[in-house]
Design a protein around this motif. Structure first.
Motif, mmCIF file in Angstrom:
data_model
loop_
_atom_site.group_PDB
_atom_site.id
_atom_site.type_symbol
_atom_site.label_atom_id
_atom_site.label_comp_id
_atom_site.label_asym_id
_atom_site.label_seq_id
_atom_site.Cartn_x
_atom_site.Cartn_y
_atom_site.Cartn_z
ATOM 1 N N LEU A 97 20.440 0.670 -28.455
ATOM 2 C CA LEU A 97 19.530 0.072 -29.884
ATOM 3 C C LEU A 97 19.480 -0.356 -31.492
ATOM 4 C CD1 LEU A 97 15.642 -1.811 -27.923
ATOM 5 C CD2 LEU A 97 18.215 -2.689 -28.201
ATOM 6 N N ASP A 98 19.312 1.580 -31.144
ATOM 7 C CA ASP A 98 19.408 1.540 -32.283
ATOM 8 C C ASP A 98 20.726 1.586 -32.472
ATOM 9 O OD1 ASP A 98 17.404 4.536 -32.357
ATOM 10 O OD2 ASP A 98 16.866 2.842 -32.439
ATOM 11 N N ASN A 99 21.763 1.763 -32.193
ATOM 12 C CA ASN A 99 23.426 1.380 -32.464
ATOM 13 C C ASN A 99 23.669 -0.180 -32.792
ATOM 14 O OD1 ASN A 99 24.351 3.509 -32.607
ATOM 15 N ND2 ASN A 99 25.087 3.491 -30.903
ATOM 16 N N ILE A 100 22.588 -0.828 -32.479
ATOM 17 C CA ILE A 100 23.073 -2.447 -32.030
ATOM 18 C C ILE A 100 22.533 -3.070 -33.240
ATOM 19 C CG2 ILE A 100 22.283 -4.463 -31.835
ATOM 20 C CD1 ILE A 100 22.376 -4.074 -28.909
ATOM 21 N N PHE A 101 21.109 -2.614 -34.165
ATOM 22 C CA PHE A 101 20.223 -2.770 -35.133
ATOM 23 C C PHE A 101 21.077 -2.161 -36.265
ATOM 24 C CE2 PHE A 101 17.579 -6.186 -33.622
ATOM 25 C CZ PHE A 101 17.272 -5.573 -32.322
ATOM 26 N N GLY A 102 21.687 -0.722 -35.570
ATOM 27 C CA GLY A 102 21.699 0.048 -37.520
ATOM 28 C C GLY A 102 20.794 1.039 -37.842
ATOM 29 N N PHE A 103 19.540 1.521 -37.022
ATOM 30 C CA PHE A 103 19.301 2.211 -37.011
ATOM 31 C C PHE A 103 19.401 3.498 -37.150
ATOM 32 C CE2 PHE A 103 16.012 -1.047 -37.995
ATOM 33 C CZ PHE A 103 15.568 -1.650 -36.956
ATOM 34 N N GLU B 17 9.442 3.550 -34.442
ATOM 35 C CA GLU B 17 8.831 2.946 -35.083
ATOM 36 C C GLU B 17 9.435 1.452 -35.974
ATOM 37 O OE1 GLU B 17 5.677 2.609 -33.228
ATOM 38 O OE2 GLU B 17 5.001 1.501 -34.947
ATOM 39 N N SER B 18 10.799 1.658 -36.135
ATOM 40 C CA SER B 18 11.674 0.247 -36.102
ATOM 41 C C SER B 18 11.079 -0.695 -35.280
ATOM 42 C CB SER B 18 12.923 1.049 -36.586
ATOM 43 O OG SER B 18 13.099 2.232 -36.823
ATOM 44 N N TYR B 19 10.808 -0.443 -34.137
ATOM 45 C CA TYR B 19 10.220 -1.823 -33.104
ATOM 46 C C TYR B 19 9.369 -1.761 -33.166
ATOM 47 C CZ TYR B 19 15.075 -0.101 -31.708
ATOM 48 O OH TYR B 19 16.632 0.117 -32.443
ATOM 49 N N SER B 20 8.631 -2.454 -34.177
ATOM 50 C CA SER B 20 6.970 -2.679 -34.359
ATOM 51 C C SER B 20 7.128 -3.947 -35.885
ATOM 52 C CB SER B 20 6.995 -1.661 -35.278
ATOM 53 O OG SER B 20 5.432 -1.996 -35.529
ATOM 54 N N PRO B 21 6.159 -4.932 -35.116
ATOM 55 C CA PRO B 21 5.067 -4.417 -34.092
ATOM 56 C C PRO B 21 5.380 -5.445 -32.767
ATOM 57 C CG PRO B 21 4.870 -6.992 -35.817
ATOM 58 C CD PRO B 21 6.237 -5.715 -36.338
ATOM 59 N N ARG B 22 5.138 -5.117 -32.009
ATOM 60 C CA ARG B 22 5.612 -5.210 -30.558
ATOM 61 C C ARG B 22 4.150 -5.933 -29.707
ATOM 62 N NH1 ARG B 22 6.591 -0.124 -31.527
ATOM 63 N NH2 ARG B 22 3.670 0.200 -31.339
#
Lengths: 104, 169
Positions: A97-103, B17-22
């Protein structure tokens, strides 16, 4: 016992787990590294529920039997032939997922 | 529902935490998922101080083994709820793993994308229980999702458009 919130404690203390083919039961037991014998009742079960049990059996991670062969399986099985099942790696999913979003 | 919730929480366990809010969306008939989710988020809040999440329920799209025809009807009914909900939440990412509930949510997101209101990335992860065959949600979303993840090589062979990362739950 009837229904407990979690069987994790009991599984940890056991030397052998005998279970139905429900995915949760199978995977939780394998995660604890306990030998597992899966009893399959084809009359009750959904075809798709068998997929995981069959695959685990094919991979040598669990023993399988049905209600009528339970006793003989218990008598003849050799627990040392079971292969450990490595736990899932959600880190790989996070990385994906990080790769998809560039994180980073 | 049940196993799906357990699996999806495991999928979330390593996310930053980049995946927030859930925003958790589940079926109104589901009694157990709320407790599992709260427990997960509570633990998460111990590590990440600004952790945010919400819970929403929509009518269940399909009962186990419900007929195809009546499922279309109940899914349309769920759409009446999922459409305004998805419009309100405007998610960047939709992560789903198989319960019927995910179908109206994804359809809503696709509609919002078509109407140029909001484009969400749809990531579908098929359950680890699925070794040889896809669930009905999986068959529907195989072509509609942006990324379709399977957990066994047998499925990757049958469904070449899918992504195989090994077992991830």
């Amino acid at each position: 016992f009837r229904f407990k919130d979690s069987l994790a404690e009991d599984v940890r203390r056991a030397d052998l787990v005998i279970s139905h083919a429900g995915a949760g039961s199978c995977l939780e037991t394998l995660e604890e590294g306990k030998p597992l014998l899966v009893v399959i009742n084809e009359k009750l079960m959904d075809n798709h529920q068998l997929e995981l049990a069959k695959r685990l059996h094919k991979g040598g991670h669990v023993f399988c039997c049905n209600c009528s062969t339970l006793v003989e399986t218990l008598q003849s099985m050799d627990l040392s032939t079971l292969k450990p099942f490595s736990p899932g790696q959600p880190e790989k999913f996070a990385l994906f997922l990080d790769n998809i979003f560039g994180f980073q | 529902t049940g196993g799906h919730t357990t699996e999806i929480l495991r999928l979330l366990s390593c996310l930053s935490e980049s995946y927030s809010p859930r925003h958790y969306v589940f079926a109104d008939s589901d009694k157990m998922s709320e407790a599992k989710i709260r427990s997960f988020e509570q633990k998460r809040a111990e590590t990440f101080s600004n952790s945010q999440f919400t819970l929403d329920r929509i009518p269940r799209s399909r009962e186990v083994r419900q007929s195809w025809m009546s499922s279309v009807g109940t899914t349309l009914y769920s759409l009446l709820y999922s459409l305004p909900l998805t419009y309100r939440l405007q998610p960047d990412l939709i992560l789903c793993n198989g319960p019927g509930t995910c179908v109206p949510v994804c359809i809503s997101a696709l509609l919002l994308g078509l109407l140029r209101i909001k484009r969400a990335v749809i990531v579908y992860v098929e359950s680890i229980c699925r070794v040889e065959t896809l669930s009905l949600s999986g068959k529907i979303l195989y072509y509609l999702s942006d990324y379709f993840i399977v957990q066994w090589p047998e499925l990757k062979e049958k469904y070449p458009r899918s992504v195989y990362l090994g077992q991830i739950v």
